[in-house]
Design a protein around this motif. Structure first.
Motif, PDB file in Angstrom:
ATOM      1  N   SER A  38     128.719 -33.712  94.598  1.00 48.89           N
ATOM      2  CA  SER A  38     129.184 -34.313  93.125  1.00 48.89           C
ATOM      3  C   SER A  38     128.760 -36.152  93.860  1.00 48.89           C
ATOM      4  O   SER A  38     129.344 -36.914  92.821  1.00 48.89           O
ATOM      5  CB  SER A  38     129.799 -34.089  93.177  1.00 48.89           C
ATOM      6  OG  SER A  38     131.638 -33.748  94.067  1.00 48.89           O
ATOM      7  N   ARG A  39     129.068 -36.078  95.593  1.00 54.69           N
ATOM      8  CA  ARG A  39     128.852 -37.585  95.727  1.00 54.69           C
ATOM      9  C   ARG A  39     127.981 -38.417  96.120  1.00 54.69           C
ATOM     10  O   ARG A  39     127.375 -39.221  96.525  1.00 54.69           O
ATOM     11  CB  ARG A  39     130.043 -37.712  97.326  1.00 54.69           C
ATOM     12  CG  ARG A  39     131.428 -37.187  96.992  1.00 54.69           C
ATOM     13  CD  ARG A  39     132.624 -37.153  98.503  1.00 54.69           C
ATOM     14  NE  ARG A  39     131.688 -36.987  99.387  1.00 54.69           N
ATOM     15  CZ  ARG A  39     132.403 -35.557  99.324  1.00 54.69           C
ATOM     16  NH1 ARG A  39     133.516 -34.595  99.211  1.00 54.69           N
ATOM     17  NH2 ARG A  39     132.250 -35.549 101.486  1.00 54.69           N
ATOM     18  N   ARG A  64     112.891 -39.667  92.357  1.00 52.85           N
ATOM     19  CA  ARG A  64     113.371 -39.181  91.194  1.00 52.85           C
ATOM     20  C   ARG A  64     113.447 -37.634  90.729  1.00 52.85           C
ATOM     21  O   ARG A  64     112.380 -36.972  90.847  1.00 52.85           O
ATOM     22  CB  ARG A  64     113.260 -39.775  89.896  1.00 52.85           C
ATOM     23  CG  ARG A  64     113.181 -41.694  89.612  1.00 52.85           C
ATOM     24  CD  ARG A  64     113.425 -42.512  89.092  1.00 52.85           C
ATOM     25  NE  ARG A  64     112.807 -43.729  88.878  1.00 52.85           N
ATOM     26  CZ  ARG A  64     113.380 -44.403  88.889  1.00 52.85           C
ATOM     27  NH1 ARG A  64     115.037 -44.634  88.616  1.00 52.85           N
ATOM     28  NH2 ARG A  64     113.621 -45.712  88.859  1.00 52.85           N
ATOM     29  N   THR A  92     129.548 -46.371 100.525  1.00 55.71           N
ATOM     30  CA  THR A  92     129.603 -44.881 100.417  1.00 55.71           C
ATOM     31  C   THR A  92     129.967 -44.241 101.586  1.00 55.71           C
ATOM     32  O   THR A  92     130.259 -44.715 102.786  1.00 55.71           O
ATOM     33  CB  THR A  92     127.564 -45.555 100.009  1.00 55.71           C
ATOM     34  OG1 THR A  92     126.903 -45.172 101.508  1.00 55.71           O
ATOM     35  CG2 THR A  92     127.506 -46.267  99.561  1.00 55.71           C
ATOM     36  N   GLU A 145     117.502 -38.523  98.990  1.00 58.10           N
ATOM     37  CA  GLU A 145     117.796 -39.568  98.700  1.00 58.10           C
ATOM     38  C   GLU A 145     118.560 -40.607 100.533  1.00 58.10           C
ATOM     39  O   GLU A 145     118.038 -41.472  99.833  1.00 58.10           O
ATOM     40  CB  GLU A 145     119.701 -39.010  98.526  1.00 58.10           C
ATOM     41  CG  GLU A 145     120.721 -40.917  98.329  1.00 58.10           C
ATOM     42  CD  GLU A 145     122.155 -40.251  98.275  1.00 58.10           C
ATOM     43  OE1 GLU A 145     123.102 -39.899  96.511  1.00 58.10           O
ATOM     44  OE2 GLU A 145     122.929 -40.325  99.092  1.00 58.10           O
ATOM     45  N   GLU A 193     119.395 -47.577  92.339  1.00 55.45           N
ATOM     46  CA  GLU A 193     118.588 -49.469  91.606  1.00 55.45           C
ATOM     47  C   GLU A 193     119.335 -50.543  92.265  1.00 55.45           C
ATOM     48  O   GLU A 193     118.643 -51.432  92.306  1.00 55.45           O
ATOM     49  CB  GLU A 193     118.483 -48.927  90.100  1.00 55.45           C
ATOM     50  CG  GLU A 193     116.906 -47.928  89.773  1.00 55.45           C
ATOM     51  CD  GLU A 193     117.132 -47.838  88.719  1.00 55.45           C
ATOM     52  OE1 GLU A 193     115.585 -46.966  88.071  1.00 55.45           O
ATOM     53  OE2 GLU A 193     118.194 -47.875  87.604  1.00 55.45           O
ATOM     54  N   GLN A 234     124.588 -40.559  96.205  1.00 55.00           N
ATOM     55  CA  GLN A 234     124.859 -41.250  94.934  1.00 55.00           C
ATOM     56  C   GLN A 234     123.664 -41.687  93.622  1.00 55.00           C
ATOM     57  O   GLN A 234     122.709 -40.880  93.555  1.00 55.00           O
ATOM     58  CB  GLN A 234     123.265 -42.511  95.512  1.00 55.00           C
ATOM     59  CG  GLN A 234     124.342 -42.922  97.244  1.00 55.00           C
ATOM     60  CD  GLN A 234     126.065 -43.551  96.443  1.00 55.00           C
ATOM     61  OE1 GLN A 234     126.076 -44.967  95.945  1.00 55.00           O
ATOM     62  NE2 GLN A 234     126.655 -42.394  97.417  1.00 55.00           N
ATOM     63  N   ARG A 235     124.196 -42.064  92.171  1.00 56.58           N
ATOM     64  CA  ARG A 235     123.580 -42.250  91.346  1.00 56.58           C
ATOM     65  C   ARG A 235     121.851 -42.979  91.321  1.00 56.58           C
ATOM     66  O   ARG A 235     122.356 -43.665  92.159  1.00 56.58           O
ATOM     67  CB  ARG A 235     124.203 -42.417  90.005  1.00 56.58           C
ATOM     68  CG  ARG A 235     126.184 -41.491  89.652  1.00 56.58           C
ATOM     69  CD  ARG A 235     126.555 -42.386  88.935  1.00 56.58           C
ATOM     70  NE  ARG A 235     125.845 -43.166  87.696  1.00 56.58           N
ATOM     71  CZ  ARG A 235     126.102 -42.079  85.774  1.00 56.58           C
ATOM     72  NH1 ARG A 235     126.621 -41.192  86.220  1.00 56.58           N
ATOM     73  NH2 ARG A 235     125.565 -42.608  85.424  1.00 56.58           N
ATOM     74  N   ILE A 236     120.763 -42.421  90.462  1.00 57.39           N
ATOM     75  CA  ILE A 236     119.872 -42.875  90.789  1.00 57.39           C
ATOM     76  C   ILE A 236     120.513 -44.840  90.254  1.00 57.39           C
ATOM     77  O   ILE A 236     119.600 -45.580  90.669  1.00 57.39           O
ATOM     78  CB  ILE A 236     118.794 -42.848  89.670  1.00 57.39           C
ATOM     79  CG1 ILE A 236     117.492 -43.608  89.298  1.00 57.39           C
ATOM     80  CG2 ILE A 236     119.384 -42.813  88.567  1.00 57.39           C
ATOM     81  CD1 ILE A 236     116.811 -42.985  91.564  1.00 57.39           C
ATOM     82  N   GLU A 237     121.556 -45.054  89.019  1.00 56.36           N
ATOM     83  CA  GLU A 237     121.586 -46.276  88.867  1.00 56.36           C
ATOM     84  C   GLU A 237     122.136 -47.323  90.128  1.00 56.36           C
ATOM     85  O   GLU A 237     121.879 -48.575  90.197  1.00 56.36           O
ATOM     86  CB  GLU A 237     122.573 -45.997  87.932  1.00 56.36           C
ATOM     87  CG  GLU A 237     121.904 -45.470  86.801  1.00 56.36           C
ATOM     88  CD  GLU A 237     122.128 -44.638  86.553  1.00 56.36           C
ATOM     89  OE1 GLU A 237     121.111 -43.275  85.071  1.00 56.36           O
ATOM     90  OE2 GLU A 237     122.355 -43.749  86.676  1.00 56.36           O
ATOM     91  N   THR A 238     123.069 -46.383  90.806  1.00 54.60           N
ATOM     92  CA  THR A 238     123.500 -46.884  92.251  1.00 54.60           C
ATOM     93  C   THR A 238     121.966 -47.575  92.705  1.00 54.60           C
ATOM     94  O   THR A 238     122.184 -48.792  93.324  1.00 54.60           O
ATOM     95  CB  THR A 238     124.341 -46.158  92.758  1.00 54.60           C
ATOM     96  OG1 THR A 238     125.248 -45.886  92.291  1.00 54.60           O
ATOM     97  CG2 THR A 238     124.815 -46.704  94.040  1.00 54.60           C
TER      98      THR A 238
END
Length: 353
Positions: free
Chosen positions: A16-17, A351, A43, A325, A25, A19-23
């Motif tokens: 859950s922690r 991705r 982070t 990641e 990017e 990093q989102r792909i948007e982060t």
């Protein structure tokens, strides 16, 4: 699956922690390594970055921090799981151990500097780093095999058997023998009635398919190599995964790389290989197909926590997501260092679903 309860609970929290792909990017938009390092300190990578900063700077700092994080995957999983679950978890990393042994023996055969051999070793292994370094300090391949026997490493037996059959131990001959031994070992000892062993068997069956298909494509792309072997290509296949030896042999007789890929459209890898074919048409790099097979493998692993939420699926999935990641962060750092366009950096991020 009670043996997995504690570890799986810990890993779900870590998933859950991630990093989102948007982060990721947004990191690609940064204009300096220092700004990336600053962003990473906000982070879960903070501790590794701050430790690396005590002895490295710039891209080297990020690379060292990511190496620590990779090693941390193995350390954490060995800490979270014990008993039979811990033994199964180690199975996730056994191929990395083999790759490290191969890297050492290849380096010794080509008289590579010790420092360069050490830097090539993968952190995602279960064999102790001091032991690996002692083997790497050997004066030649024969000395290395002797040390491997002394340390009672799993590869000692096949290496001794190979040494007894061949006086000329070339790096290529050793690597092929070790790969064949390894896949026989992992694909025949699994009790497929148990879910964890069924999943591990599939895990390594996919890896075997990648190895075998790489060889098929090289043979087809180089008719001279096929003719030189007199059609005896089976010797270069590891134990079969999803693709049978009969199928692989038939593929080797095809006239072109394109024909091989078209004949695999109906397999589980079909869609990925067709994407690889489109890229191959532009670059003519056979590596395009392995890249797509690796993407299939990654997506399969990432889906395991939902498919096997109470067992080994969670650690396999977490290790795959975390490794992806880390790969992306290293790529972003390299892209920033090389002044790549942010759009190009983002385009080449790995991705996952």
């Amino acid at each position: 699956m009670a043996l997995y309860d504690y570890g799986n609970t810990r890993l779900r929290a870590r998933i859950s922690r991630l990093q989102r792909i948007e982060t990721l990017e947004s990191f690609a938009n940064l204009t300096s390594i220092d700004s990336l390092i600053s962003a990473l300190t906000k982070t879960p990578y903070q501790e590794s970055i701050e430790t690396a900063l005590t002895y490295a700077h710039g891209y080297s700092c990020v690379a060292e921090a990511m190496r620590r994080e990779l090693r941390g995957i193995v350390v954490d999983l060995q800490r979270f799981y014990t008993g039979s679950a811990g033994e199964a978890i180690n199975g996730i990393f056994e191929h990395n151990d083999l790759l490290n042994i191969k890297a050492i023996l290849r380096g010794l055969a080509h008289e590579v500097r010790l420092e360069d051999i050490a830097n090539s070793l993968l952190p995602l292994g279960t064999l102790p780093e001091p032991v690996m370094l002692q083997v790497a300090k050997s004066k030649d391949i024969h000395d290395a095999i002797s040390r491997i026997v002394v340390y009672q490493l799993p590869v000692a037996k096949p290496l001794l058997e190979l040494k007894s059959r061949h006086q000329d131990l070339t790096a290529a001959r050793i690597e092929l023998a070790l790969e064949k031994w390894f896949f026989r070992h992992v694909l025949t000892e699994s009790d497929r009635r148990m879910e964890e062993h069924r999943i591990l068997n599939e895990y390594y069956s996919i890896e075997a398919d990648i190895v075998n298909l790489n060889n098929v494509l090289r043979f087809v792309n180089s008719s001279e190599a096929y003719d030189k072997l007199g059609g005896n290509v089976q010797e270069y296949f590891v134990a079969q995964g999803m693709l049978s030896e009969k199928k692989l042999s038939a593929l080797c007789k095809m006239a072109s790389v394109e024909e091989v890929i078209q004949s695999l459209v109906s397999t589980r890898y079909g869609g990925y290989l067709m994407r690889g074919l489109a890229q191959y048409a532009q670059t003519h790099y056979l590596s395009e197909f392995e890249n797509q097979m690796r993407q299939y493998q990654l997506n399969w692993m990432v889906g395991l926590p939902k498919q096997s939420p109470l067992g080994i699926g969670v650690p396999i999935g977490y290790a795959a997501m975390k490794r992806s990641e880390i790969r992306n962060i290293r790529w972003i750092a390299k892209g920033i260092q090389s002044s790549f366009d942010p759009a190009y950096i983002k385009e080449n991020l790995e991705r996952i679903p």
